[in-house]
Write a protein that holds these residues in place. Sequence first.
Motif, PDB file in Angstrom:
ATOM      1  N   MET A  33     -11.751   6.733  -6.370  1.00  0.00           N
ATOM      2  CA  MET A  33     -12.527   6.465  -5.309  1.00  0.00           C
ATOM      3  C   MET A  33     -13.759   7.266  -5.475  1.00  0.00           C
ATOM      4  O   MET A  33     -14.966   6.914  -5.183  1.00  0.00           O
ATOM      5  CB  MET A  33     -11.934   6.943  -4.008  1.00  0.00           C
ATOM      6  CG  MET A  33     -12.747   7.311  -2.789  1.00  0.00           C
ATOM      7  SD  MET A  33     -11.902   7.938  -1.380  1.00  0.00           S
ATOM      8  CE  MET A  33     -11.410   9.481  -1.965  1.00  0.00           C
ATOM      9  N   LEU A  34     -13.471   8.641  -6.106  1.00  0.00           N
ATOM     10  CA  LEU A  34     -14.608   9.221  -6.339  1.00  0.00           C
ATOM     11  C   LEU A  34     -15.560   8.729  -7.433  1.00  0.00           C
ATOM     12  O   LEU A  34     -16.888   9.054  -7.668  1.00  0.00           O
ATOM     13  CB  LEU A  34     -13.999  10.797  -6.865  1.00  0.00           C
ATOM     14  CG  LEU A  34     -13.648  11.736  -5.650  1.00  0.00           C
ATOM     15  CD1 LEU A  34     -12.783  12.876  -6.412  1.00  0.00           C
ATOM     16  CD2 LEU A  34     -14.572  12.323  -4.885  1.00  0.00           C
ATOM     17  N   ASP A  35     -15.101   8.282  -8.531  1.00  0.00           N
ATOM     18  CA  ASP A  35     -15.915   7.436  -9.478  1.00  0.00           C
ATOM     19  C   ASP A  35     -16.795   6.362  -8.798  1.00  0.00           C
ATOM     20  O   ASP A  35     -17.921   6.408  -9.068  1.00  0.00           O
ATOM     21  CB  ASP A  35     -14.940   6.640 -10.427  1.00  0.00           C
ATOM     22  CG  ASP A  35     -14.445   7.471 -11.320  1.00  0.00           C
ATOM     23  OD1 ASP A  35     -14.867   8.746 -11.776  1.00  0.00           O
ATOM     24  OD2 ASP A  35     -13.618   6.929 -12.247  1.00  0.00           O
ATOM     25  N   GLU A  36     -16.310   5.922  -7.768  1.00  0.00           N
ATOM     26  CA  GLU A  36     -17.209   4.813  -6.982  1.00  0.00           C
ATOM     27  C   GLU A  36     -18.356   5.437  -6.217  1.00  0.00           C
ATOM     28  O   GLU A  36     -19.315   5.122  -6.022  1.00  0.00           O
ATOM     29  CB  GLU A  36     -16.386   4.243  -6.095  1.00  0.00           C
ATOM     30  CG  GLU A  36     -15.366   3.241  -6.687  1.00  0.00           C
ATOM     31  CD  GLU A  36     -14.170   2.509  -5.608  1.00  0.00           C
ATOM     32  OE1 GLU A  36     -14.373   2.800  -4.613  1.00  0.00           O
ATOM     33  OE2 GLU A  36     -13.521   1.484  -6.144  1.00  0.00           O
ATOM     34  N   ILE A  37     -18.026   6.631  -5.625  1.00  0.00           N
ATOM     35  CA  ILE A  37     -18.964   7.334  -4.762  1.00  0.00           C
ATOM     36  C   ILE A  37     -19.814   8.213  -5.535  1.00  0.00           C
ATOM     37  O   ILE A  37     -21.259   8.047  -5.410  1.00  0.00           O
ATOM     38  CB  ILE A  37     -17.997   8.475  -3.853  1.00  0.00           C
ATOM     39  CG1 ILE A  37     -17.390   7.721  -2.880  1.00  0.00           C
ATOM     40  CG2 ILE A  37     -19.095   9.428  -3.249  1.00  0.00           C
ATOM     41  CD1 ILE A  37     -16.389   8.400  -2.084  1.00  0.00           C
TER      42      ILE A  37
END
Length: 299
Positions: free
Chosen positions: A116-120
């Motif tokens: 999720m943090l990679d996406e954000i």
Amino acid sequence: MNRIVHGDNLSVLQGLEAESVELIYVDPPFNTGKRQSRKQMKTIRDEAGDRVGFGGRRYRTEVLAQQPAGTGYGDSFDDFLGFLRPRLLEAHRVLAPAGSLFFHIDYREVHYCKVMLDEIFGRECFQNEIIWAYDYGARATKRWPAKHDNILWYTKDPKRYTFNLNESDRIPYMAPGLVGAAKAARGKTPTDVWWHTIVSPTGKEKTGYATQKPLGILERIVRVHSNPGERVLDFFAGSGTTGVAAARHGRSFVMVDESAAAVAVMEKRLAHYAPRHERVTAAKRKKTSRAPASRRSPQ
């Protein structure tokens, strides 16, 4: 200005200006499925005891007090990532161009949270996974005991960020005889595995908050990843350890928590630093420009 804010952290984040915070540390609930509460305990020397200490001495644990049923906080979510995502989108928006986010979680959820943090933030903005290793607590008998937490470090920009390694504390060499007396006396800078004991259940640092993290961990993050005079944000602030670390090293802090019990602990613990106390509700939040649902490109 130092601030303690009592309210829903999403509402508070939506009221902060874009790119107004240089360092964010968050220690959200871990989605353990349990209710987190604090026990007050003491250990007594007893050769028939349930714990083994230094030199093989045995100790017996006694529970002095425990928070009553219904207190503490529930650590279970039907949609854990759905809860976190809008808050981390806002964290990306308020983070300064050279700023860093430290996201503290455990082995149960770290893989999902990293995706999720990679996406954000963008995979290129992932800098480190720090392993906080400790050696305290119960021992599992059917699997290797879990004695570490995971801290994911992301930056707003993949190449331009604050990293003052010379401000770090130094740690002992594991084999001092191999490096010579001078180096052994000086110690070395830490790697991505941080050995640090938990907050002692009976120590002076303990505040009464169930999931309090050690001050030494937060001081290392604050010193290395921010500069004096900058602003540090923790929107799952709990006992306020991030605020203490920030204030002790010349940074300002914004501590946010929706728990009245957490706010009471912080007000007492941070009183020396004269924080402004606020309560924020969804109806009171300021309207600000919002980040789009997908991540923004690094500036």
